[in-house]
Design a protein around this motif. Structure first.
Motif, PDB file in Angstrom:
ATOM      1  N   UNK A  36       8.095  31.427  43.676  1.00  0.00           N
ATOM      2  CA  UNK A  36       9.411  31.793  44.194  1.00  0.00           C
ATOM      3  C   UNK A  36       9.769  33.209  43.756  1.00  0.00           C
ATOM      4  N   UNK A  37      10.422  33.930  44.628  1.00  0.00           N
ATOM      5  CA  UNK A  37      10.994  35.223  44.263  1.00  0.00           C
ATOM      6  C   UNK A  37      12.508  35.125  44.405  1.00  0.00           C
ATOM      7  N   UNK A  38      13.206  35.917  43.608  1.00  0.00           N
ATOM      8  CA  UNK A  38      14.669  35.912  43.645  1.00  0.00           C
ATOM      9  C   UNK A  38      15.170  37.278  44.093  1.00  0.00           C
ATOM     10  N   UNK A  39      16.151  37.245  44.991  1.00  0.00           N
ATOM     11  CA  UNK A  39      16.810  38.473  45.436  1.00  0.00           C
ATOM     12  C   UNK A  39      18.281  38.349  45.083  1.00  0.00           C
ATOM     13  N   UNK A  40      18.812  39.362  44.415  1.00  0.00           N
ATOM     14  CA  UNK A  40      20.238  39.416  44.134  1.00  0.00           C
ATOM     15  C   UNK A  40      20.913  40.254  45.212  1.00  0.00           C
ATOM     16  N   UNK A  41      21.814  39.628  45.963  1.00  0.00           N
ATOM     17  CA  UNK A  41      22.553  40.334  47.002  1.00  0.00           C
ATOM     18  C   UNK A  41      23.924  40.712  46.436  1.00  0.00           C
ATOM     19  N   UNK A  42      24.109  42.008  46.186  1.00  0.00           N
ATOM     20  CA  UNK A  42      25.373  42.494  45.627  1.00  0.00           C
ATOM     21  C   UNK A  42      26.330  42.918  46.734  1.00  0.00           C
ATOM     22  N   UNK A  43      27.609  42.708  46.483  1.00  0.00           N
ATOM     23  CA  UNK A  43      28.620  43.230  47.384  1.00  0.00           C
ATOM     24  C   UNK A  43      28.903  44.689  47.067  1.00  0.00           C
ATOM     25  N   UNK A  44      28.929  45.532  48.070  1.00  0.00           N
ATOM     26  CA  UNK A  44      29.345  46.926  47.886  1.00  0.00           C
ATOM     27  C   UNK A  44      30.866  46.949  47.759  1.00  0.00           C
ATOM     28  N   UNK A  45      31.370  47.569  46.713  1.00  0.00           N
ATOM     29  CA  UNK A  45      32.822  47.618  46.507  1.00  0.00           C
ATOM     30  C   UNK A  45      33.458  48.401  47.646  1.00  0.00           C
ATOM     31  N   UNK A  46      34.406  47.788  48.328  1.00  0.00           N
ATOM     32  CA  UNK A  46      34.993  48.385  49.517  1.00  0.00           C
ATOM     33  C   UNK A  46      35.969  49.510  49.222  1.00  0.00           C
ATOM     34  N   UNK A  47      36.276  50.316  50.240  1.00  0.00           N
ATOM     35  CA  UNK A  47      37.158  51.475  50.043  1.00  0.00           C
ATOM     36  C   UNK A  47      38.609  51.110  49.769  1.00  0.00           C
ATOM     37  N   UNK A  48      39.002  49.851  50.001  1.00  0.00           N
ATOM     38  CA  UNK A  48      40.384  49.445  49.732  1.00  0.00           C
ATOM     39  C   UNK A  48      40.543  48.821  48.350  1.00  0.00           C
ATOM     40  N   UNK A  49      39.534  48.894  47.506  1.00  0.00           N
ATOM     41  CA  UNK A  49      39.608  48.327  46.153  1.00  0.00           C
ATOM     42  C   UNK A  49      40.887  48.787  45.457  1.00  0.00           C
ATOM     43  N   UNK A  50      41.723  47.813  45.087  1.00  0.00           N
ATOM     44  CA  UNK A  50      43.010  48.153  44.473  1.00  0.00           C
ATOM     45  C   UNK A  50      43.416  47.063  43.494  1.00  0.00           C
ATOM     46  N   UNK A  51      44.409  47.364  42.667  1.00  0.00           N
ATOM     47  CA  UNK A  51      44.860  46.440  41.635  1.00  0.00           C
ATOM     48  C   UNK A  51      46.219  45.857  41.996  1.00  0.00           C
ATOM     49  N   UNK A  52      46.225  44.986  42.983  1.00  0.00           N
ATOM     50  CA  UNK A  52      47.470  44.342  43.415  1.00  0.00           C
ATOM     51  C   UNK A  52      47.776  43.078  42.623  1.00  0.00           C
ATOM     52  N   UNK A  53      46.842  42.615  41.788  1.00  0.00           N
ATOM     53  CA  UNK A  53      47.085  41.441  40.958  1.00  0.00           C
ATOM     54  C   UNK A  53      47.250  40.164  41.749  1.00  0.00           C
ATOM     55  N   UNK A  54      46.390  39.963  42.746  1.00  0.00           N
ATOM     56  CA  UNK A  54      46.552  38.831  43.664  1.00  0.00           C
ATOM     57  C   UNK A  54      45.995  37.516  43.137  1.00  0.00           C
ATOM     58  N   UNK A  55      45.160  37.564  42.093  1.00  0.00           N
ATOM     59  CA  UNK A  55      44.381  36.386  41.713  1.00  0.00           C
ATOM     60  C   UNK A  55      44.985  35.691  40.497  1.00  0.00           C
ATOM     61  N   UNK A  56      45.884  34.750  40.731  1.00  0.00           N
ATOM     62  CA  UNK A  56      46.537  34.001  39.666  1.00  0.00           C
ATOM     63  C   UNK A  56      45.491  33.191  38.893  1.00  0.00           C
ATOM     64  N   UNK A  57      45.515  33.324  37.574  1.00  0.00           N
ATOM     65  CA  UNK A  57      44.524  32.649  36.739  1.00  0.00           C
ATOM     66  C   UNK A  57      43.380  33.541  36.335  1.00  0.00           C
ATOM     67  N   UNK A  58      43.263  34.698  36.986  1.00  0.00           N
ATOM     68  CA  UNK A  58      42.264  35.695  36.638  1.00  0.00           C
ATOM     69  C   UNK A  58      42.972  36.741  35.777  1.00  0.00           C
ATOM     70  N   UNK A  59      42.746  36.701  34.469  1.00  0.00           N
ATOM     71  CA  UNK A  59      43.526  37.522  33.550  1.00  0.00           C
ATOM     72  C   UNK A  59      43.306  39.010  33.760  1.00  0.00           C
ATOM     73  N   UNK A  60      42.085  39.419  34.044  1.00  0.00           N
ATOM     74  CA  UNK A  60      41.843  40.841  34.280  1.00  0.00           C
ATOM     75  C   UNK A  60      42.610  41.320  35.497  1.00  0.00           C
ATOM     76  N   UNK A  61      42.597  40.532  36.554  1.00  0.00           N
ATOM     77  CA  UNK A  61      43.334  40.888  37.764  1.00  0.00           C
ATOM     78  C   UNK A  61      44.830  40.996  37.474  1.00  0.00           C
ATOM     79  N   UNK A  62      45.377  40.013  36.748  1.00  0.00           N
ATOM     80  CA  UNK A  62      46.808  40.016  36.457  1.00  0.00           C
ATOM     81  C   UNK A  62      47.190  41.141  35.499  1.00  0.00           C
ATOM     82  N   UNK A  63      46.376  41.347  34.472  1.00  0.00           N
ATOM     83  CA  UNK A  63      46.725  42.340  33.451  1.00  0.00           C
ATOM     84  C   UNK A  63      46.672  43.771  33.969  1.00  0.00           C
ATOM     85  N   UNK A  64      45.875  44.007  35.004  1.00  0.00           N
ATOM     86  CA  UNK A  64      45.763  45.358  35.555  1.00  0.00           C
ATOM     87  C   UNK A  64      46.591  45.563  36.810  1.00  0.00           C
TER      88      UNK A  64
END
Length: 429
Positions: A1-29
């Motif tokens: 077996x071979x493994x391929x890691x498919x990464x997401x390219x960070x999109x141009x709208x990357x922003x810190x709106x704090x949308x993810x309740x329960x995700x401390x990094x998201x909320x704190x920033x």
């Protein structure tokens, strides 16, 4: 077996709106100024480093943002600019959701079972519904489109649509696979939450996990359903991959990752007696520190020489207690032989480390040709991505910028430029 890691390219709208309740990094920033260009370049640099280590790498493209079609389903009308302007004047949070770049966390794209584990010998992929959070639930349609394009060959792959939304499914972020040292069939482990510790919502339901296992045709004798610790969820481990990761015959986890670790370990050892369980004790690294440094949201990978490496965020090295424990781990001579540190700080501030950025796909070597080559990465493709990002991605985004029509137009142009540079047509993605 071979493994391929498919990464997401960070999109141009990357922003810190704090949308993810329960995700401390998201909320704190929340409310901070983001750096989309730097975040995307850091992600590509991580992929380049893994390729230099001899690992195979793929990519998924940013989703089309702003997600005007999603806003239209909420009753906003007119042309795209009118939809966005009206939504911004009505409810800024809706526009923030429509601009989210969270699809970069491709560990949440779906759950992947390689053909060695399935009844029909196909690699099965189930798209995650991500129904807990509005900005993430909107991803499923575009994620499915890319998965069906990348893995279109029915002789090798079977891509399933999302499980119905009431049954929350967060994809591979709540999934582990353990394989005997000799290889062959794996044990697929689905980790689910219950009440969320009374503080934050648990995002993975057991019903969804069981549905994915049935769809994929997994052997019940080699499938485990394990409850996540409520303490971990309450501490901010919104996904299991924030407190545990597995690779090959190794499970690397925090002492408080699971509700009943002894039962889980015993069940796993009955199936794979050779499993190596590396448990980090809470008196050396407490949950808060593990989550803050994203110690377990690292990529545990097998290099071409058969040795294992832990690919860690820089935050883990910067914490003296964490780094001391890791150094002792390497010196102990166990299965993890090397530490590799990468800087993904700009995306990590939104709530995900190196492991969140990738979806693991394991196939037989002769099946590599069945994957759409435009999704497979090499140095030349990295260079094209970097050039587009350097030219088109915004350097900084503050929250109030999310209502700026110039930003909407720029981000749309940026995504179009990237799809063209990688050989895609805009209507394919």
């Amino acid at each position: 077996m071979i493994e391929i890691n498919f990464d997401g390219i960070v999109g141009p709208t990357h922003n810190y709106a704090g949308l993810s309740f329960g995700n401390l990094a998201s909320s704190n920033n929340a409310g901070a100024v983001s750096a989309p260009r730097l975040a995307a370049l850091q992600g590509v640099a991580k992929m380049r480093r893994l390729m230099a280590l001899g690992l195979r790498q793929g990519i998924f493209l940013p989703h089309v943002r702003p997600n005007v079609s999603w806003l239209r389903t909420l009753g906003f009308g007119g042309d795209d600019a009118e939809v966005l302007a009206t939504a911004w004047s009505t409810d800024r949070a809706l526009v923030a959701n429509a601009l989210s770049a969270s699809a970069m966390w491709t560990a949440n794209a779906g759950t992947v079972s390689p053909g060695t584990d399935t009844v029909d010998g196909l690699c099965h992929i189930s798209v995650a519904n991500l129904s807990t959070m509005p900005h993430r639930a909107a991803e499923a349609e575009q994620t499915e489109r890319q998965l069906r394009l990348a893995f279109a060959d029915p002789r090798v792959f079977h891509v399933h649509g999302p499980v119905p939304a009431p049954f929350g499914d967060e994809g591979a972020a709540n999934f582990m696979r353990v394989v005997p040292p000799s290889g062959g069939r794996g044990v697929e482990i689905f980790v689910y939450g219950e009440t969320g510790g009374g503080v934050f919502p648990s995002r993975q339901r057991r019903t969804a996990s069981e549905a994915v296992a049935r769809r994929h045709g997994l052997n019940p004798d080699r499938t485990l359903f394990v409850q996540q610790s409520e303490a971990a969820i309450a501490a901010g481990a919104f996904h299991n991959d924030v407190v545990a990761v597995a690779n090959g015959h190794v499970v690397f986890a925090h002492e408080h990752a699971f509700a009943d670790p002894a039962a889980f370990h015993a069940a796993l050892r009955r199936i794979v007696p050779e499993v190596a369980i590396i448990e980090v004790p809470a008196d050396r690294v407490d949950l808060d520190t593990a989550i803050r440094t994203y110690l377990f949201n690292s990529q545990l990978v097998t290099l071409p020489d058969g040795s294992m490496t832990l690919v860690l965020p820089a935050e883990a090295r910067e914490n003296a207690g964490v780094w001391t424990w890791l150094t002792e781990l390497i010196e102990s001579g166990g299965p993890i032989r090397r530490l590799e540190v990468v800087d993904v700080r700009e995306s990590m501030r939104n709530g995900g480390g190196p492991a969140c950025l990738r979806l693991r796909v394991q196939i037989e070597p002769d099946a590599l040709a069945a994957i759409d080559p435009r999704f497979l990465l090499d140095d030349a493709a990295c260079t094209r991505i970097e050039a587009v990002v350097a030219r088109e991605w915004p350097e900084a985004i503050a929250f109030d910028d999310l209502g700026d029509p110039r930003l909407w137009a720029r981000c749309h142009r940026a995504c179009t430029a990237l799809t063209q540079a990688l050989g895609f047509q805009p209507d394919e993605i």
